[in-house]
Design a protein around this motif. Sequence first.
Motif, short mmCIF file in Angstrom:
data_model
loop_
_atom_site.label_atom_id
_atom_site.label_comp_id
_atom_site.label_asym_id
_atom_site.label_seq_id
_atom_site.Cartn_x
_atom_site.Cartn_y
_atom_site.Cartn_z
N LYS A 139 -6.33 3.51 7.79
CA LYS A 139 -5.47 4.70 7.79
C LYS A 139 -4.31 4.58 8.77
N ARG A 142 -1.01 6.36 8.04
CA ARG A 142 -0.97 7.81 8.20
C ARG A 142 -0.52 8.20 9.59
N ASP A 264 -6.20 3.82 2.23
CA ASP A 264 -6.90 3.85 3.52
C ASP A 264 -6.62 2.63 4.38
#
Length: 377
Positions: A139, A142, A264
């Motif tokens: 991740k 992100r 992810d």
Amino acid sequence: MFTHVHIHPPLPPSPSPPVYFSYRTLKFETAAATIAKTRKTEAATHGAITPPASVCGSFNQAADGQLVPESDAKKTGKKRVFFLDVNPLCYAGSTPSLRSFGRWVSIFFSQVSLSDPVIAVLDGEGGSEHRRQLLPSYKAHRRKFVRPFPASQRFSRGHVGRSHGIITDVLGKCNVPVIKIKGHEADDVVATLAGQVLQKGYRVVIASPDKDFKQLISEDVQIVMPLDELDRWSFYTIKHYIAQYDCEPRCDLSLRCIVGDEVDGVPGIQHMAPGFGRKTALKLLKKHGSLENLLNAAAVRTVGKRYAQEALTKYADYLRRNYEVLALKRDVDIQLKEEWLVERETHNDLTILSNFFKLLEETQKLTHQTGSNFSDG
């Protein structure tokens, strides 16, 4: 391990009759076009927000995932418990948005969960750290959204931040327990509690756009996803999964470990073993059932073509690491409480959410008057 759980007790019943509501229905073209149009309209009207409007009828899911009268759904016998994955609902794209939260919760209460028990779960601080220690790229993309916001927009440390209090207050007043456990992602808390709910003979419905929950799908576990372009939630069942992926949900996690999960930040093995793609992985998993079974078999005998055999033996540790990163934990230190399984009292929903939208509207107007940048976060 420190555990922090926020739980709001149910409010006393109100004498008024139940009222169901939903955020006003919009005609969507594309998600990007809608956001742009909404922002333009808000600017022209000094940021006015339309509060929820009443709707009639109780709805649930049909076999094909469409909404149908609740009475039809009750024929299955088992009662349902909903889990609300809060964090993804608090963003419009990558932008923190309390309006997005209000919109999806309004539709969820009025058209999906109705009076069924709902358990809301938030990401705990540092919840992803143990996975990032195993795989730094987990991740990682992100994190670029975790940037400094103006004071009126700030969501701390990549979560809903300082607005957690507002969200917890709204859900608590709507008789929804709100759970956040330090050191654990919401996904792991949901997976743990879902197992406990199933042991008590209930069905589980997970309200989230997160595909990671697909590894939990079964005859008694469904997902309901927010569809922005249709302005509604849509049920996703084991039948939908098989139709989409041509395999059983038990293969989902193992398959993602081999082919990777770009969203992810989990790489597959294609870059190290060209030709070992989804088709090969799916064929082997259908035969062996799971990644661990496949790796164990490859360690003692030939299980496929040479390139597949070599990849499975050479990169076994790599694949097992992927599995540890992607698998939802089901042993979080939390116990299901009986009071979370009672029918939800809905009498206060309309008032609570109407007040929430009014608060957003008043804040927008005030911010517009002062000339500062405003985000509904």
